[in-house]
Write a protein that holds these residues in place. Structure first.
Motif, PDB file in Angstrom:
ATOM      1  N   SER A 105      53.181 -12.599   1.787  1.00  0.00           N
ATOM      2  CA  SER A 105      53.407 -12.840   0.322  1.00  0.00           C
ATOM      3  C   SER A 105      52.603 -12.366  -0.697  1.00  0.00           C
ATOM      4  O   SER A 105      51.197 -12.245  -0.241  1.00  0.00           O
ATOM      5  N   GLU A 106      52.728 -12.086  -2.037  1.00  0.00           N
ATOM      6  CA  GLU A 106      51.807 -11.993  -3.172  1.00  0.00           C
ATOM      7  C   GLU A 106      50.713 -13.200  -2.999  1.00  0.00           C
ATOM      8  O   GLU A 106      49.371 -12.991  -3.163  1.00  0.00           O
ATOM      9  N   PHE A 107      51.103 -14.127  -2.954  1.00  0.00           N
ATOM     10  CA  PHE A 107      50.270 -15.513  -2.896  1.00  0.00           C
ATOM     11  C   PHE A 107      49.230 -15.338  -1.609  1.00  0.00           C
ATOM     12  O   PHE A 107      47.916 -15.435  -1.754  1.00  0.00           O
ATOM     13  N   ASP A 108      49.814 -15.079  -0.281  1.00  0.00           N
ATOM     14  CA  ASP A 108      48.603 -14.788   0.879  1.00  0.00           C
ATOM     15  C   ASP A 108      47.625 -13.629   0.576  1.00  0.00           C
ATOM     16  O   ASP A 108      46.723 -13.922   0.737  1.00  0.00           O
ATOM     17  N   ARG A 109      48.218 -12.492  -0.064  1.00  0.00           N
ATOM     18  CA  ARG A 109      47.452 -11.551  -0.296  1.00  0.00           C
ATOM     19  C   ARG A 109      46.321 -11.954  -1.481  1.00  0.00           C
ATOM     20  O   ARG A 109      45.061 -11.328  -1.348  1.00  0.00           O
ATOM     21  N   GLU A 110      46.798 -12.661  -2.493  1.00  0.00           N
ATOM     22  CA  GLU A 110      45.637 -13.079  -3.486  1.00  0.00           C
ATOM     23  C   GLU A 110      44.701 -13.990  -2.631  1.00  0.00           C
ATOM     24  O   GLU A 110      43.532 -14.099  -2.859  1.00  0.00           O
ATOM     25  N   LEU A 111      45.202 -14.926  -1.755  1.00  0.00           N
ATOM     26  CA  LEU A 111      44.232 -15.744  -0.887  1.00  0.00           C
ATOM     27  C   LEU A 111      43.284 -14.882   0.051  1.00  0.00           C
ATOM     28  O   LEU A 111      41.933 -15.304  -0.096  1.00  0.00           O
ATOM     29  N   ILE A 112      43.804 -13.821   0.399  1.00  0.00           N
ATOM     30  CA  ILE A 112      42.796 -12.986   1.151  1.00  0.00           C
ATOM     31  C   ILE A 112      41.674 -12.560   0.053  1.00  0.00           C
ATOM     32  O   ILE A 112      40.570 -12.697   0.219  1.00  0.00           O
ATOM     33  N   ALA A 113      42.248 -11.789  -1.007  1.00  0.00           N
ATOM     34  CA  ALA A 113      41.119 -11.487  -2.258  1.00  0.00           C
ATOM     35  C   ALA A 113      40.090 -12.544  -2.586  1.00  0.00           C
ATOM     36  O   ALA A 113      39.055 -12.582  -2.790  1.00  0.00           O
ATOM     37  N   THR A 114      40.841 -13.997  -2.780  1.00  0.00           N
ATOM     38  CA  THR A 114      39.868 -14.970  -3.080  1.00  0.00           C
ATOM     39  C   THR A 114      38.711 -15.253  -2.036  1.00  0.00           C
ATOM     40  O   THR A 114      37.669 -15.476  -2.211  1.00  0.00           O
ATOM     41  N   ILE A 115      39.338 -15.375  -0.542  1.00  0.00           N
ATOM     42  CA  ILE A 115      38.150 -15.797   0.418  1.00  0.00           C
ATOM     43  C   ILE A 115      37.099 -14.785   0.458  1.00  0.00           C
ATOM     44  O   ILE A 115      36.061 -15.167   0.700  1.00  0.00           O
ATOM     45  N   VAL A 116      37.634 -13.289   0.263  1.00  0.00           N
ATOM     46  CA  VAL A 116      36.786 -12.383   0.579  1.00  0.00           C
ATOM     47  C   VAL A 116      35.572 -12.632  -0.562  1.00  0.00           C
ATOM     48  O   VAL A 116      34.372 -12.438  -0.550  1.00  0.00           O
ATOM     49  N   SER A 117      35.850 -12.609  -1.884  1.00  0.00           N
ATOM     50  CA  SER A 117      35.221 -12.616  -3.185  1.00  0.00           C
ATOM     51  C   SER A 117      34.390 -13.955  -3.147  1.00  0.00           C
ATOM     52  O   SER A 117      33.291 -13.897  -3.392  1.00  0.00           O
ATOM     53  N   HIS A 118      34.857 -15.098  -2.587  1.00  0.00           N
ATOM     54  CA  HIS A 118      34.153 -16.157  -2.465  1.00  0.00           C
ATOM     55  C   HIS A 118      32.947 -15.970  -1.516  1.00  0.00           C
ATOM     56  O   HIS A 118      32.070 -16.427  -1.911  1.00  0.00           O
ATOM     57  N   GLY A 119      33.457 -15.437  -0.393  1.00  0.00           N
ATOM     58  CA  GLY A 119      32.241 -15.263   0.803  1.00  0.00           C
ATOM     59  C   GLY A 119      31.012 -14.467   0.072  1.00  0.00           C
ATOM     60  O   GLY A 119      29.985 -14.453   0.551  1.00  0.00           O
ATOM     61  N   ASN A 120      31.371 -13.225  -0.857  1.00  0.00           N
ATOM     62  CA  ASN A 120      30.538 -12.498  -1.300  1.00  0.00           C
ATOM     63  C   ASN A 120      30.069 -13.248  -2.552  1.00  0.00           C
ATOM     64  O   ASN A 120      28.995 -12.295  -3.191  1.00  0.00           O
ATOM     65  N   GLN A 121      30.292 -14.218  -2.674  1.00  0.00           N
ATOM     66  CA  GLN A 121      29.698 -14.919  -4.009  1.00  0.00           C
ATOM     67  C   GLN A 121      29.778 -13.998  -5.296  1.00  0.00           C
ATOM     68  O   GLN A 121      28.926 -14.191  -6.168  1.00  0.00           O
ATOM     69  N   CYS A 122      31.002 -13.489  -5.505  1.00  0.00           N
ATOM     70  CA  CYS A 122      31.407 -12.666  -6.692  1.00  0.00           C
ATOM     71  C   CYS A 122      32.166 -13.596  -7.577  1.00  0.00           C
ATOM     72  O   CYS A 122      33.308 -14.118  -7.435  1.00  0.00           O
ATOM     73  N   LYS A 123      31.412 -14.284  -8.559  1.00  0.00           N
ATOM     74  CA  LYS A 123      32.072 -15.380  -9.322  1.00  0.00           C
ATOM     75  C   LYS A 123      33.197 -14.846 -10.119  1.00  0.00           C
ATOM     76  O   LYS A 123      34.088 -15.475 -10.203  1.00  0.00           O
ATOM     77  N   PHE A 124      33.170 -13.578 -10.672  1.00  0.00           N
ATOM     78  CA  PHE A 124      34.244 -13.090 -11.598  1.00  0.00           C
ATOM     79  C   PHE A 124      35.477 -12.896 -10.638  1.00  0.00           C
ATOM     80  O   PHE A 124      36.514 -13.395 -11.040  1.00  0.00           O
ATOM     81  N   CYS A 125      35.420 -12.021  -9.553  1.00  0.00           N
ATOM     82  CA  CYS A 125      36.627 -11.890  -8.609  1.00  0.00           C
ATOM     83  C   CYS A 125      37.076 -13.097  -7.961  1.00  0.00           C
ATOM     84  O   CYS A 125      38.213 -13.425  -7.748  1.00  0.00           O
ATOM     85  N   THR A 126      35.884 -14.056  -7.623  1.00  0.00           N
ATOM     86  CA  THR A 126      36.420 -15.205  -6.812  1.00  0.00           C
ATOM     87  C   THR A 126      37.509 -16.110  -7.990  1.00  0.00           C
ATOM     88  O   THR A 126      38.466 -16.654  -7.717  1.00  0.00           O
ATOM     89  N   THR A 127      36.918 -16.152  -9.263  1.00  0.00           N
ATOM     90  CA  THR A 127      37.854 -17.028 -10.316  1.00  0.00           C
ATOM     91  C   THR A 127      39.025 -16.345 -10.569  1.00  0.00           C
ATOM     92  O   THR A 127      39.939 -16.977 -10.669  1.00  0.00           O
ATOM     93  N   ALA A 128      39.125 -15.095 -10.743  1.00  0.00           N
ATOM     94  CA  ALA A 128      40.070 -14.344 -11.349  1.00  0.00           C
ATOM     95  C   ALA A 128      41.184 -14.521 -10.093  1.00  0.00           C
ATOM     96  O   ALA A 128      42.371 -14.734 -10.463  1.00  0.00           O
ATOM     97  N   HIS A 129      40.784 -14.266  -8.983  1.00  0.00           N
ATOM     98  CA  HIS A 129      41.867 -14.281  -7.959  1.00  0.00           C
ATOM     99  C   HIS A 129      42.258 -15.568  -7.456  1.00  0.00           C
ATOM    100  O   HIS A 129      43.621 -16.084  -7.057  1.00  0.00           O
ATOM    101  N   THR A 130      41.354 -16.586  -7.757  1.00  0.00           N
ATOM    102  CA  THR A 130      42.010 -18.012  -7.256  1.00  0.00           C
ATOM    103  C   THR A 130      42.829 -18.502  -8.508  1.00  0.00           C
ATOM    104  O   THR A 130      43.978 -18.897  -8.163  1.00  0.00           O
ATOM    105  N   ALA A 131      42.535 -18.076  -9.836  1.00  0.00           N
ATOM    106  CA  ALA A 131      43.620 -18.281 -10.760  1.00  0.00           C
ATOM    107  C   ALA A 131      44.930 -17.457 -10.639  1.00  0.00           C
ATOM    108  O   ALA A 131      46.167 -18.090 -10.818  1.00  0.00           O
ATOM    109  N   ALA A 132      44.974 -16.249  -9.938  1.00  0.00           N
ATOM    110  CA  ALA A 132      46.318 -15.583  -9.588  1.00  0.00           C
ATOM    111  C   ALA A 132      46.858 -16.228  -8.573  1.00  0.00           C
ATOM    112  O   ALA A 132      48.149 -16.416  -8.697  1.00  0.00           O
ATOM    113  N   ALA A 133      46.211 -16.625  -7.624  1.00  0.00           N
ATOM    114  CA  ALA A 133      46.832 -17.271  -6.194  1.00  0.00           C
ATOM    115  C   ALA A 133      47.358 -18.600  -6.814  1.00  0.00           C
ATOM    116  O   ALA A 133      48.618 -19.027  -6.332  1.00  0.00           O
ATOM    117  N   ASP A 134      46.653 -19.536  -7.465  1.00  0.00           N
ATOM    118  CA  ASP A 134      47.331 -20.814  -8.213  1.00  0.00           C
ATOM    119  C   ASP A 134      48.332 -20.507  -8.809  1.00  0.00           C
ATOM    120  O   ASP A 134      49.396 -21.475  -9.008  1.00  0.00           O
TER     121      ASP A 134
END
Length: 186
Positions: free
Chosen positions: A42-71
């Protein structure tokens, strides 16, 4: 402060994509295919993938953006928060736990993904294309994370920007808005 002159009303990746539209277009096209194209994830699943990668890479902008999209896609904020805390206890399927683990490991180094991780995903029902797309999304977001942070892009002045961005990503995908982004100027 960005390392190159970027439009101040376009924080994060948007400013970089507007800076050089020639290099931006293939990145946007690939992102649109992977995150919004046909998929058994699902689009949600794919946004979670973007979120977990961005979070692991400590990229604040991308983590916050893709968390918001997933939410926004999920209609709740608990799941994206839980996957960032601990994938194994997050309220997602065993298949998604396995795929999110593969994504997180790919974000660190593709060599961290072992046959054991792949076997776990397959045993949980992941298809070869889902595994492929998970790794490719993780690799693409590692590129984005390094691009955003390596160019020193600005974070938005107003945290509500992420909600506006999430609505744009959910409703318009990853393509460039036809009218551009001048409407975001203050």
């Amino acid at each position: 402060m960005p390392h190159i002159p970027l439009e101040s009303h376009l924080p994060g990746i948007t400013g970089l994509l507007e800076y050089n539209k020639v290099t931006a277009q293939p990145i946007r096209d690939l992102t649109q295919i992977l995150l919004r194209g046909p998929s058994t994830l699902s689009e949600f699943d794919r946004e979670l993938i973007a979120t977990i990668v961005s979070h692991g890479n400590q990229c604040k902008f991308c983590t916050t953006a893709h968390t918001a999209a997933a939410d926004l896609l999920a209609g709740e904020a608990e799941t994206s928060q839980k996957i960032k805390e601990d994938i194994e206890t997050a309220p997602v399927s065993e298949k998604m736990k396995a795929l999110l683990t593969i994504a997180k490991l790919t974000g660190q180094s593709g060599r961290n993904v072992t046959p054991t991780h792949i076997e776990r995903a397959k045993a949980a029902g992941a298809t070869d294309i889902e595994i492929h797309d998970t790794v490719l999304i993780a690799a693409l977001f590692s590129l984005y994370n390094r691009y955003v942070d390596g160019m020193g892009t600005a974070l938005p002045d107003n945290p509500a920007y992420y909600n506006v961005l999430a609505e744009r990503l959910v409703n318009h995908g990853y393509t460039r808005l036809p009218q551009g982004y001048d409407h975001l100027k203050k």
